[in-house]
Design a protein around this motif. Sequence first.
Motif, PDB file in Angstrom:
ATOM      1  N   GLY A 270       0.830  -1.201   0.000  1.00 31.02           N
ATOM      2  CA  GLY A 270       0.000   0.000   0.000  1.00 31.02           C
ATOM      3  C   GLY A 270       0.855   1.238   0.000  1.00 31.02           C
ATOM      4  N   SER A 271       0.346   2.296   0.618  1.00 31.02           N
ATOM      5  CA  SER A 271       1.069   3.567   0.664  1.00 31.02           C
ATOM      6  C   SER A 271       2.288   3.476   1.570  1.00 31.02           C
ATOM      7  CB  SER A 271       0.145   4.682   1.162  1.00 31.02           C
ATOM      8  OG  SER A 271      -0.972   4.837   0.304  1.00 31.02           O
ATOM      9  N   LEU A 272       3.285   4.285   1.277  1.00 34.68           N
ATOM     10  CA  LEU A 272       4.500   4.319   2.088  1.00 34.68           C
ATOM     11  C   LEU A 272       4.226   5.042   3.410  1.00 34.68           C
ATOM     12  CD1 LEU A 272       7.115   5.157  -0.684  1.00 34.68           C
ATOM     13  CD2 LEU A 272       6.718   2.946   0.420  1.00 34.68           C
TER      14      LEU A 272
ATOM     15  N   ASP B 137       4.557   7.549   6.698  1.00 34.56           N
ATOM     16  CA  ASP B 137       5.155   8.807   7.110  1.00 34.56           C
ATOM     17  C   ASP B 137       5.514   8.787   8.596  1.00 34.56           C
ATOM     18  OD1 ASP B 137       2.457   8.896   7.758  1.00 34.56           O
ATOM     19  OD2 ASP B 137       2.026  10.649   6.534  1.00 34.56           O
TER      20      ASP B 137
ATOM     21  N   ALA C  95      10.333   8.330  -0.106  1.00 34.23           N
ATOM     22  CA  ALA C  95       9.422   8.730   0.960  1.00 34.23           C
ATOM     23  C   ALA C  95      10.145   9.559   2.022  1.00 34.23           C
ATOM     24  CB  ALA C  95       8.797   7.500   1.609  1.00 34.23           C
TER      25      ALA C  95
ATOM     26  N   ARG D  68      -0.779  10.040   7.876  1.00 34.36           N
ATOM     27  CA  ARG D  68      -1.659   9.306   6.968  1.00 34.36           C
ATOM     28  C   ARG D  68      -1.458   7.789   7.084  1.00 34.36           C
ATOM     29  NH1 ARG D  68       0.240   9.530   2.544  1.00 34.36           N
ATOM     30  NH2 ARG D  68       2.224  10.512   3.074  1.00 34.36           N
ATOM     31  N   VAL D  69      -0.180   7.377   7.200  1.00 37.64           N
ATOM     32  CA  VAL D  69       0.141   5.951   7.254  1.00 37.64           C
ATOM     33  C   VAL D  69       1.212   5.739   8.324  1.00 37.64           C
ATOM     34  CG1 VAL D  69       0.931   3.918   6.000  1.00 37.64           C
ATOM     35  CG2 VAL D  69      -0.316   5.722   4.784  1.00 37.64           C
TER      36      VAL D  69
END
Length: 311
Positions: free
Chosen positions: A143-145, A147, A168, A200-201
């Motif tokens: 999925g997304s990297l 933060d 990232a 966010r992640v």
Amino acid sequence: MITDAVILSGPRGLSLGKVGLKVPMVGDVVVRVRHSGISTGTEKLFWQGSMPPFPGMGYPLVPGYESFGEVVETRGETGFVPGDHVFVPGANCFEAGVRGLFGGASGLLVTPAPRVARLDPAHGEQGALLALAATAHHALTGGSLPDLIIDHGTLGRLLARIAVARGAEQVVWEIDPDRRGGAAGYEVVTPDGDQRRDYRVIFDASGATDILDRLVPRLARGGEVVLCGFYSAPISFAFPPAFMKELRLRIASEWQPADLEATRRLVDDGHLSLDGLITHRASAADAASAYDRAFTDPACLKMILDWSAAA
């Protein structure tokens, strides 16, 4: 064949002993292990006796799934020749009476050739880190990297390094002051020193079962938490805060062959450094004390066993 191997006979019952190996079959390679790593996740749970039950579990067993060594024999067409250096993610090659649940902490290993990955011998002891790096790679491809990454241990550092290699930007939380060094391309801070509330992640590499209640307030609405560690007890969290944030939760499981190959390329191409992750080393003859230190000394990021003197 008879070889030296680490044998875990029960919780905290660990020693180096002699084990018999199954006869190699067509398609197998025989590997003389040079270095093996000690996992502070699943192996620690077996050592403590706190691993949740699952198929194939039981004692005595040979632990370890992080081995690097040299091919010394092949059977049939394998694509390998004696002298090739390979990473071996454990092996189930021991005679009856000893389980090869992981099976990598052994002087000799017999395994099907497709399970091993060819590596430059110049990697030396760092070759044993490939599985952990592949674990990080697998988590990052789902999925997304991130933060924010929780924990600056070996897995947390690998997550951060691969994420940086992908462009990232992230922060890493670490509560132990002795583990805050070694960052490259990212910042390591304490949770109390970070006031941000819009991540966010978030990737958790701590394995702490109470982590979610601490992370939910730091998320942006609709934010995601990715669990990258191994959690031996049930994970619970307060529903109302998670409901208000519309928490999304993802679990990253074990690496797959494609992750191993992709990680090997990152290392060989110089995009992923494994430097500074191995902090402690011991002879396989001193396995009992090495495992104890790996699991109890917070300063030990990664313990590597040297098998050069093993039979």
